[in-house]
Design an enzyme around this catalytic site. Structure first.
Site, PDB file in Angstrom:
ATOM      1  N   GLY A  66     -12.048   2.741   6.367  1.00 31.11           N
ATOM      2  CA  GLY A  66     -12.119   1.419   5.772  1.00 31.11           C
ATOM      3  C   GLY A  66     -11.042   1.171   4.737  1.00 31.11           C
ATOM      4  N   VAL A  67     -10.635  -0.091   4.628  1.00 32.84           N
ATOM      5  CA  VAL A  67      -9.592  -0.470   3.668  1.00 32.84           C
ATOM      6  C   VAL A  67     -10.019  -1.622   2.764  1.00 32.84           C
ATOM      7  CG1 VAL A  67      -7.753   0.324   5.193  1.00 32.84           C
ATOM      8  CG2 VAL A  67      -8.494  -2.062   5.317  1.00 32.84           C
ATOM      9  N   PHE A  83     -18.667 -10.231   1.246  1.00 29.71           N
ATOM     10  CA  PHE A  83     -18.618  -9.245   0.159  1.00 29.71           C
ATOM     11  C   PHE A  83     -19.941  -8.520  -0.019  1.00 29.71           C
ATOM     12  CE2 PHE A  83     -16.031 -13.003  -1.423  1.00 29.71           C
ATOM     13  CZ  PHE A  83     -14.867 -12.589  -0.797  1.00 29.71           C
ATOM     14  N   GLU A 123     -12.501  -2.178   0.497  1.00 28.44           N
ATOM     15  CA  GLU A 123     -13.046  -2.020  -0.853  1.00 28.44           C
ATOM     16  C   GLU A 123     -12.289  -1.016  -1.720  1.00 28.44           C
ATOM     17  OE1 GLU A 123     -17.719  -2.392  -0.299  1.00 28.44           O
ATOM     18  OE2 GLU A 123     -16.728  -1.726   1.526  1.00 28.44           O
ATOM     19  N   GLY A 175     -13.115 -12.971   7.486  1.00 25.78           N
ATOM     20  CA  GLY A 175     -11.837 -13.368   6.933  1.00 25.78           C
ATOM     21  C   GLY A 175     -10.861 -12.232   6.796  1.00 25.78           C
TER      22      GLY A 175
END
Length: 757
Positions: free
Chosen positions: A714-715, A251, A717, A479
């Protein structure tokens, strides 16, 4: 099958002409669910000792004494590392040589700058012995009152926010725009300190062999971490080996070198034996970064036609007393909504806390929570449907920089999400819906957006004489399924099935795959892998097209197609040859291709973003104020989808994080000591299964020819950025109460500002 740090696919699947686009299950999934997956702390080199940090219980002052005799006399304690005997470093930990390094606390002196700062490291034969020795140190302090609040501290304008963005940006005359509006809102929103809580804490297992260093640790970029450690220890980068094949969540918190990692390595050097240092959960609340609290003021105005005339977004946030990272909350207002006047400013105060760093959707998460709530409030002030208001005001160009914006896909997200959710049935007025049990029901929405970024990266691809392939890239999997998606890209680039390639990743000796962060990893690493595969195929084609015995002779590299482990002539696919045949006749066992990628200079005139819209349903007990999110529907456009299963998983995770942000997540700080008092996963609340509602993620088709060679965005956030505001707006729609601080509490519903308990 698995190799020590490579993963070979074992999941059957159905192909439709390409590996990409298929919903394959995770390549490492069986390892994880059977417990065979190995993380950093699962490594036990021979002769290993255990290191435990003794941390400060004050936030500001000096360490005046440690009970070293008691700790060293304890059975099993081997050594205690303090500022007096800590091995030297080649670099000053108080100097920040680049924006992606933090100033570190690594026992350079006895000054305490934040709570839970390391003040000593105890090294023992067992973890228990080291832990007990750390307790026996019983530090004494000369303490000062910590500076914790955003109030009563002088603020300043930082030089930059994020990494290199200006703290103040604007276009048009903001005051004139505010004055020109017929309807206004002037509101303040607050978001709390939040902490990364990955399942795997920070850990390091360090082994010194002379001037060579071998490390197992979780990192979001093995190659960059190696260069940071080379700088700190004055070693050639090639003398350092980092292994990080799997990361149990990051994160953003594992993207930069932190003090505890350096301390574990120093401990190993001090005792000349392998050392393992793993942070306890409570030790994650201090030395390894967090998201700082914000106070945001939004001033919005619109004309009589319901169009914005001004958007002003001012952020006050915090950084540490000794370093600088500014949460860029105002970045959420750079895009999305068209206004002739836009002003975005940031100010900061210095606090006696650990330095904030990147945390999932840095800036956009707290900023969009405030912006989407304020937009909803402005729409309601003129009794305009919130969706209709957004459709009137979405931007054709990025407002601050006037760059073309992918508005068509955003409109499609609005349309598909609203249709699936049933938004057209929503009454405009609040407190109009109840369920069969009498609970108040509310519907809200929020717009989602996140930048589409591509970093620098490199990769290697190998075609072998048996017709199989190898892909090598020095990136890890946190992950989110990157091992699977990147393997799919690699297989396509080599014209093979994904089961025919070995995917090697997670070590610093492999080509630098770039940082796994900013929702940019698939675009970055994937583009490098695609380039490497194309290079390998080109070299193989060169062997065949100059060989008079090949059916491909004379075709030229561009006249061939790679598919199913064979090269075909474009002009006559009946003429083909297998990779194995080409390599055998050439007398070579393999061909190697290398690829690189980076931001596309030709695309810099475009505004690159992923888009989405989130619709939320909440139910609120009218007597007790208890809130439950019962339904979330998100529609997202994020370019080409490599693996829809993994993409939906990331959307779900983002929306769940948004629920956590809206209703649960908050670090509670003792103002006397500076300690986070809920430094665990019991009282630092995050959603459990019972909190998670019905989730639906719609993948909206998008073809972006500019963003990168693969067309991917990107996916990871983006799901946060629309969800927080959607939930807050749904709570207002259910109750008629506007709550302007997060997380939203029961007392905010039952006793809103201006009422008495």
């Amino acid at each position: 099958m698995t190799h020590e740090y490579g993963f070979v696919g074992s999941t059957p699947h159905i192909r439709h002409g390409s590996n990409s686009g298929q919903p394959l299950t995770r390549r490492e999934g069986v390892l994880k669910v059977t417990g065979a997956a190995r993380y950093a702390a699962d490594c036990y080199p021979e002769g290993m000792l255990y290191a435990v940090i003794a941390e400060s219980t004050i936030a500001r002052g000096l360490v005046t004494s440690l009970s070293l005799g008691a700790a060293k006399a304890h059975a099993g304690v081997v050594e205690v590392m303090t500022p007096e005997n800590r091995p030297p470093l080649a670099a000053d930990p108080n100097v920040r040589p680049n924006p992606f390094m933090m100033r570190l606390d690594v026992l350079q002196n006895n000054v305490v700058r934040f709570a839970r700062q390391p003040v000593a490291v105890v090294i023992g034969e067992t973890f228990e012995a080291a832990t007990e020795g750390a307790m026996l140190l019983a530090p004494r302090y000369q303490a000062e009152l910590p500076r914790i609040d955003l109030d009563n501290v002088e603020s300043f304008v930082p030089k930059v926010i994020r990494v290199a963005s200006p703290p103040e940006q604007g276009t048009g005359d903001i005051e004139a725009g505010l004055a020109a509006g017929a309807t206004h809102v002037d509101v303040r929103y607050e978001t709390p300190d939040q902490y990364h809580n990955p399942m795997e804490p920070h850990a390091v297992v360090a082994v010194w062999e002379g001037d060579r260093l071998s490390i197992d640790m979780p990192t979001q970029n093995p190659a960059f971490t190696r260069s940071q450690l080379a700088y700190m220890f004055g070693l050639p980068a090639e003398n350092i080996s980092i292994r990080s094949p799997l990361v149990g969540g990051g994160f953003g918190g594992k993207g930069m070198l932190t003090g505890p990692t350096v301390l574990g390595i120093l401990a190993a050097r001090l005792v000349n034996r392998p050392v393992k240092l793993v942070l306890r959960r409570d030790q994650m609340y201090g030395p390894v970064g967090h998201r700082a609290a914000t106070r945001q003021r939004l001033r919005l105005s619109m004309d009589g036609d319901g169009r914005l005339t001004a958007l002003s977004h001012d952020t006050l946030t915090a950084t540490s007393s000794f370093d600088e990272f500014i949460e860029p909350a105002g970045d959420a207002s750079h895009v999305l909504y068209a206004s002739p006047a836009v002003s975005v400013t940031h100010r900061a105060v210095r606090q006696d806390q650990g330095t904030p760093i990147f945390m999932r959707a840095p800036g956009e998460a707290p900023g969009s929570a405030a912006l989407e709530s304020a937009i909803d409030e402005l729409a309601w002030s003129r009794r305009i449907d919130p969706l209709d208001f957004r459709l009137r005001n979405y931007s054709e160009v990025e407002p601050l920089h006037h760059m073309p914006f992918s508005s068509k896909e955003l409109r499609e997200c609005y349309a598909q999400g609203a249709e699936r959710f049933g938004w057209s049935k929503r009454p405009l007025e609040p407190r109009q819906m109840r369920d069969d049990c009498g609970f108040l029901v509310g519907w809200g929405m929020g717009t989602a957006t996140f930048p589409a970024i591509t970093f620098q990266a490199a990769a290697r691809a190998v075609l072998q004489s048996d017709g199989t392939g190898i892909i090598e890239i020095g990136s890890a999997d946190m992950g989110q399924g990157s091992l699977t998606a990147l393997a799919q890209i690699g297989a396509d680039s080599l014209g093979l099935d994904v089961e025919q390639i070995e995917f090697r990743a997670g070590t610093s000796d492999l080509p630098d795959g770039g940082i796994e962060g900013a929702s940019a990893h698939t675009a970055t690493a994937g583009s490098a892998i695609s380039s490497a595969g194309a290079d390998a195929i080109a070299k193989l084609a060169a062997l065949a097209t100059v060989d008079q015995n090949s059916p491909l002779f004379g075709a030229g590299n561009t006249g061939l197609i790679a598919r199913g482990g064979r090269l075909f002539r474009r002009d006559d696919e009946s003429r083909s040859e297998s990779y194995a045949e080409i390599l055998a006749r050439a007398g070579t066992s393999a061909v190697e291709g290398n690829g690189k990628c980076g931001p596309n200079p030709a695309a810099q005139s475009y505004s690159m973003h992923s888009h989405g819209a989130v619709f939320a349903e909440v139910k609120v007990d009218p007597d007790l104020g208890q809130i439950r999110v019962t339904r979330l529907v998100g529609a997202f456009a994020a370019g080409r989808v490599i693996n829809p299963r993994m993409v939906r998983s990331q959307y779900y995770g983002g929306m769940i994080w948004g629920l956590s942000f809206a209703l649960q997540e908050e670090a509670v700080i003792d103002r006397r000591t500076g300690l986070v008092v809920n430094a665990d996963l019991a009282e630092y609340r995050i959603p459990v299964n019972a909190d998670v509602p019905s989730l639906e993620a719609i993948i909206v088709e998008e073809h972006d020819p500019h963003v990168n060679a693969l067309g991917t965005k990107g996916v990871g956030e983006i799901g946060i950025t629309g969800t927080v505001g959607a939930i807050a707006n749904a709570i207002w729609h259910a109750t008629g109460v506007r709550v302007r601080r997060f997380p939203i509490r029961i007392e905010d519903i039952m006793f809103p500002p201006g009422t008495e308990a």
